[in-house]
Design a protein around this motif. Sequence first.
Motif, PDB file in Angstrom:
ATOM      1  N   SER A 112       0.842  -1.149  -0.052  1.00  0.00           N
ATOM      2  CA  SER A 112      -0.002   0.118  -0.095  1.00  0.00           C
ATOM      3  C   SER A 112       0.944   1.227  -0.072  1.00  0.00           C
ATOM      4  CB  SER A 112      -1.021   0.044   1.201  1.00  0.00           C
ATOM      5  OG  SER A 112      -0.583   0.956   2.041  1.00  0.00           O
ATOM      6  N   PHE A 113       2.016   1.121   0.848  1.00  0.00           N
ATOM      7  CA  PHE A 113       2.862   2.212   0.536  1.00  0.00           C
ATOM      8  C   PHE A 113       3.483   2.547  -0.684  1.00  0.00           C
ATOM      9  CE2 PHE A 113       5.288   5.175   2.615  1.00  0.00           C
ATOM     10  CZ  PHE A 113       6.567   5.420   2.155  1.00  0.00           C
ATOM     11  N   LEU A 114       3.768   1.416  -1.513  1.00  0.00           N
ATOM     12  CA  LEU A 114       4.254   1.582  -2.846  1.00  0.00           C
ATOM     13  C   LEU A 114       3.147   2.309  -3.572  1.00  0.00           C
ATOM     14  CD1 LEU A 114       6.477  -1.799  -3.788  1.00  0.00           C
ATOM     15  CD2 LEU A 114       7.166   0.671  -3.654  1.00  0.00           C
ATOM     16  N   LEU A 115       2.117   1.569  -3.389  1.00  0.00           N
ATOM     17  CA  LEU A 115       0.985   2.161  -4.354  1.00  0.00           C
ATOM     18  C   LEU A 115       0.718   3.614  -4.236  1.00  0.00           C
ATOM     19  CD1 LEU A 115      -1.499   1.453  -6.083  1.00  0.00           C
ATOM     20  CD2 LEU A 115      -2.980   1.241  -3.977  1.00  0.00           C
ATOM     21  N   ASP A 116       0.944   4.047  -2.900  1.00  0.00           N
ATOM     22  CA  ASP A 116       0.745   5.260  -2.465  1.00  0.00           C
ATOM     23  C   ASP A 116       1.668   6.366  -3.069  1.00  0.00           C
ATOM     24  OD1 ASP A 116       0.249   6.782   0.869  1.00  0.00           O
ATOM     25  OD2 ASP A 116      -0.731   7.153  -1.275  1.00  0.00           O
ATOM     26  N   VAL A 117       2.931   5.974  -3.128  1.00  0.00           N
ATOM     27  CA  VAL A 117       4.086   6.699  -3.649  1.00  0.00           C
ATOM     28  C   VAL A 117       3.895   6.572  -5.072  1.00  0.00           C
ATOM     29  CG1 VAL A 117       6.549   6.858  -3.733  1.00  0.00           C
ATOM     30  CG2 VAL A 117       5.590   6.215  -1.564  1.00  0.00           C
ATOM     31  N   THR A 118       3.568   5.706  -5.746  1.00  0.00           N
ATOM     32  CA  THR A 118       3.375   5.698  -7.190  1.00  0.00           C
ATOM     33  C   THR A 118       2.440   6.420  -7.612  1.00  0.00           C
ATOM     34  OG1 THR A 118       3.838   3.266  -6.928  1.00  0.00           O
ATOM     35  CG2 THR A 118       3.466   4.377  -9.092  1.00  0.00           C
ATOM     36  N   LEU A 119       1.484   6.676  -6.929  1.00  0.00           N
ATOM     37  CA  LEU A 119       0.239   7.327  -7.346  1.00  0.00           C
ATOM     38  C   LEU A 119       0.674   9.025  -7.097  1.00  0.00           C
ATOM     39  CD1 LEU A 119      -2.900   5.400  -6.018  1.00  0.00           C
ATOM     40  CD2 LEU A 119      -2.350   6.009  -8.357  1.00  0.00           C
ATOM     41  N   GLY A 120       1.411   9.342  -5.940  1.00  0.00           N
ATOM     42  CA  GLY A 120       1.791  10.367  -5.728  1.00  0.00           C
ATOM     43  C   GLY A 120       2.537  11.047  -6.499  1.00  0.00           C
ATOM     44  N   LEU A 121       3.466  10.123  -7.029  1.00  0.00           N
ATOM     45  CA  LEU A 121       4.554  10.680  -8.316  1.00  0.00           C
ATOM     46  C   LEU A 121       3.664  10.931  -9.467  1.00  0.00           C
ATOM     47  CD1 LEU A 121       7.553   8.205  -7.587  1.00  0.00           C
ATOM     48  CD2 LEU A 121       7.314  10.674  -7.256  1.00  0.00           C
ATOM     49  N   LEU A 122       2.724   9.961  -9.721  1.00  0.00           N
ATOM     50  CA  LEU A 122       2.080  10.237 -11.018  1.00  0.00           C
ATOM     51  C   LEU A 122       1.207  11.617 -10.924  1.00  0.00           C
ATOM     52  CD1 LEU A 122       0.340   6.999 -11.777  1.00  0.00           C
ATOM     53  CD2 LEU A 122       1.784   8.203 -13.385  1.00  0.00           C
ATOM     54  N   ILE A 135       2.248  14.163  -9.127  1.00  0.00           N
ATOM     55  CA  ILE A 135       3.450  15.261  -9.286  1.00  0.00           C
ATOM     56  C   ILE A 135       3.758  15.456 -10.952  1.00  0.00           C
ATOM     57  CG2 ILE A 135       5.934  15.627  -9.144  1.00  0.00           C
ATOM     58  CD1 ILE A 135       5.682  14.712  -6.415  1.00  0.00           C
ATOM     59  N   TYR A 136       3.676  14.321 -11.569  1.00  0.00           N
ATOM     60  CA  TYR A 136       3.851  14.331 -12.968  1.00  0.00           C
ATOM     61  C   TYR A 136       2.938  15.267 -13.733  1.00  0.00           C
ATOM     62  CZ  TYR A 136       4.849  12.894 -17.592  1.00  0.00           C
ATOM     63  OH  TYR A 136       4.779  13.014 -19.052  1.00  0.00           O
ATOM     64  N   TRP A 137       1.721  14.861 -13.401  1.00  0.00           N
ATOM     65  CA  TRP A 137       0.749  15.379 -14.022  1.00  0.00           C
ATOM     66  C   TRP A 137       0.407  16.864 -13.533  1.00  0.00           C
ATOM     67  CZ3 TRP A 137      -3.781  17.633 -11.868  1.00  0.00           C
ATOM     68  CH2 TRP A 137      -5.088  17.870 -12.966  1.00  0.00           C
ATOM     69  N   LEU A 138       0.700  17.577 -12.232  1.00  0.00           N
ATOM     70  CA  LEU A 138       0.811  18.499 -11.779  1.00  0.00           C
ATOM     71  C   LEU A 138       1.695  19.628 -12.531  1.00  0.00           C
ATOM     72  CD1 LEU A 138       0.034  18.907  -8.211  1.00  0.00           C
ATOM     73  CD2 LEU A 138      -1.560  19.679  -9.835  1.00  0.00           C
ATOM     74  N   TYR A 139       2.933  19.103 -12.341  1.00  0.00           N
ATOM     75  CA  TYR A 139       4.055  19.927 -12.938  1.00  0.00           C
ATOM     76  C   TYR A 139       4.429  19.999 -14.496  1.00  0.00           C
ATOM     77  CZ  TYR A 139       4.989  20.471  -7.927  1.00  0.00           C
ATOM     78  OH  TYR A 139       4.659  20.944  -6.596  1.00  0.00           O
ATOM     79  N   ARG A 140       3.759  19.142 -15.104  1.00  0.00           N
ATOM     80  CA  ARG A 140       4.220  18.970 -16.578  1.00  0.00           C
ATOM     81  C   ARG A 140       3.548  20.192 -17.470  1.00  0.00           C
ATOM     82  NH1 ARG A 140       1.952  14.844 -20.695  1.00  0.00           N
ATOM     83  NH2 ARG A 140      -0.278  15.487 -19.873  1.00  0.00           N
ATOM     84  N   GLU A 141       2.516  20.985 -17.104  1.00  0.00           N
ATOM     85  CA  GLU A 141       2.048  21.915 -18.009  1.00  0.00           C
ATOM     86  C   GLU A 141       2.174  23.151 -16.871  1.00  0.00           C
ATOM     87  OE1 GLU A 141      -1.278  20.676 -20.263  1.00  0.00           O
ATOM     88  OE2 GLU A 141      -0.110  19.294 -20.937  1.00  0.00           O
TER      89      GLU A 141
END
Lengths: 164, 615
Positions: free
Chosen positions: B315-325, B327-333
Amino acid sequence: MQNGEHFGMEDETYTDIDGKAISLECQSHSGFCREFTVSSAKVSISRVMVYTCAVWMTAYIIFFFTEVDHETLLVIGSLGVQVSSSYASGRESTDFIEMDKIKDIVINEAIHMQRVIYYLCILLKDPSDPSGVSSVVPLFQSSKPRLNCLVKVYRSCQEILAKC
Amino acid sequence: MVLKIFFPQCCNKADSGLLVGHWLPGQDSAVVLAVIHYPFIPGQVKQYIHQIRGQSGVDLAVLGSWSMPKEGQEGMESFLRELRTIFPQGRWLQLSREMGKIGFTCNVLPRDQNGKLVEQEKELEKVENDLEGKSGKDGRGWKNEEAGGEGKTKEEKTGEEGDKVIFVHYEQRKVMLSQLHPTDPPVPLTQSTSELRQVFGTVSQSESLFFLDKYDDSPVKLTHWQSEGREGSIIVELMKQASTPVCLLTAWILVLWTSLCNSRILNVFPLRFISSKLCSCVQLSYRTEHLQTVSSPTRATSHTDYMRKANIFMSFLLDVTLGLLLIYWLYRENRVGQLANALLPAADRVAKELEELLQWLMGAPAGLKMNRALDQVLGRFFLYHIHLWISYIHLMSPFIEMILWYVGLSACLGLTFALSLLSDIIALLTFHIYCFYVYGARLYCLKVYGLTSLWRLFRGRKWNVLRQRVDSCSYDMDQLFIGTLLFTILLFLLPTTALYYLVFTLLRMVVVMVQGVLQLTVDFINSFPLFALGLRVFRSYTLAEGVKFSVLCEEPGTPLHLMMDINPLKFSSVVQTYRTATYSCYPKDSWLALCKKLFLGELIYPWRHKTTKID
């Protein structure tokens, strides 16, 4: 204006009092003869067919996943009894009850809706009370056979249960 | 009595030898675990079995002999019979099978009460399946056929009262790795546990027996499930090696972090109070706890501990993965910038809407006639508050983008942390609504209490604090006069206050609902047992609800051969059993209690965290 000429199709869209779209066609046959046609949108038959098919397909799919194809009772002396039902979709749900937990297999009467029916069931032992029954597992719940069928199964089961 | 022999499928084509296994206490059954091949020295075999018995705790014994003679090995039968004397015990099983033939013979040699060997031979033939010949692979070709009725038992040829034998074939590797649910704390295999549990327990506890193989260079050559091909994966081994230093490092970092959190500087009263209210702090502490569980260097002993650790880790891994996704979506544009730019106008809009609402209340809302003076007072009071709030937001406006940028970065700690931060930001931004709600509620509450008390006075009664009941009381004339006057005033001012209270309570409820939804999502991600579900999907045999038997194709008059498969746990039971316990927020009061509180004007905090104190 010539005979049979239509007025220019105006871009103005007309609606009826409920808001549905209608179209107005004006035809002038002669100087003193004009014809007006008001037509409303038709419900196309293909749409009706599509909706009907969708409803039936949904019903069939639901049926497919929940309908029981056959139910099996496997009695293995001194090991246990296995009850399984297999659905139309091929899925099977199985339950195995060990012989230690089984008190007896009996035919019970029950009041179901407006009828009195017979059903075959397994009586499970109560761990705290040696002569008591903790729960009842009904068998053949979807097929609900009648007494003659149940008696046949019952006699066979009792033969095996008596042996071990 | 029917004798049940649990026979592993991997031994179906094993060479001749001795059967090693365990007689189940209290049941008339035996579990065959492995076959020891010739040549062997009986003394070494006994020593080896004794050693394994000590290591595994399972009462292993030599059950009997197994013969599958190849060319040039006739005369095995007599040799096998002589072995009986070397390994003396209760019953001796002689199973034999001939190459190329479909036959399988089984002799059961019991020991009678006089201590002499009483031979009781019966020939029971086992019929082999067609598919086994077709597939050519050992054990995997058994056809699963459900018998439509009950199993048959064989008629004795000798006519004596003897054993009927049932062969139950099981796949050794799967049974060893599986766990019967409901998983009770591991008990020793006593007579009282059920037969199946004993079988599963025996196989899983005999792991040390499966280390040596017939291909190893040892005095004792065994055949068991490992003989079909050693199970091992380089990646798993590497991860096991790497996990220890990683765990130690994580544990050390966590110790630093917890000591920092518990240090005296941060434990000053206001900070502690605030941090217990903010969702993000609670979530952080919760995750720290989790990481501490996962990174503890001790191995998980029981199945539940192991599953818990694995679920938390996943669950921790999933959490961090979703968080990174995220971040990617937020900072991309540069969405963060867009968000920051949209935030101010949104706050302004909310304030404007509130102002309009108050203007409406100050007029004749919904056609009701309000008390003009009180209306104006309350309305102006709240309008001034909103004005303060807007000024505050405008003051903060240059910093908002930077704050949002860093807050967005914090999503790398996990999506749950980002969501709890969002919930906290919403709480901060709608703080004025909360304030209004509190003012309105307090005012209304005061009014209601005043009204009830003065109503009692009006009827000539009084609340007796000592006896906690209403008593009659005689008041003075002036007391009655003033009391009635006040009662009338309060009564006629009630609609105004009630309306303000209603409006602000509704607004507050909306905010609470939004926060509740966010919290539920966080809760869901926290507690969802991803590892258990993954196991159920990919290795369904590890989580077993029970077993299912299928009768193998046999001829009438022959003994029963059953195939024991594992019946996996249902998905709903998996989720229910392996949910990680969270600090889940759930409604504190029932609907009735909530309504009562609303009516009386008591402040409500509908969501309660399990660990924090109740307000």
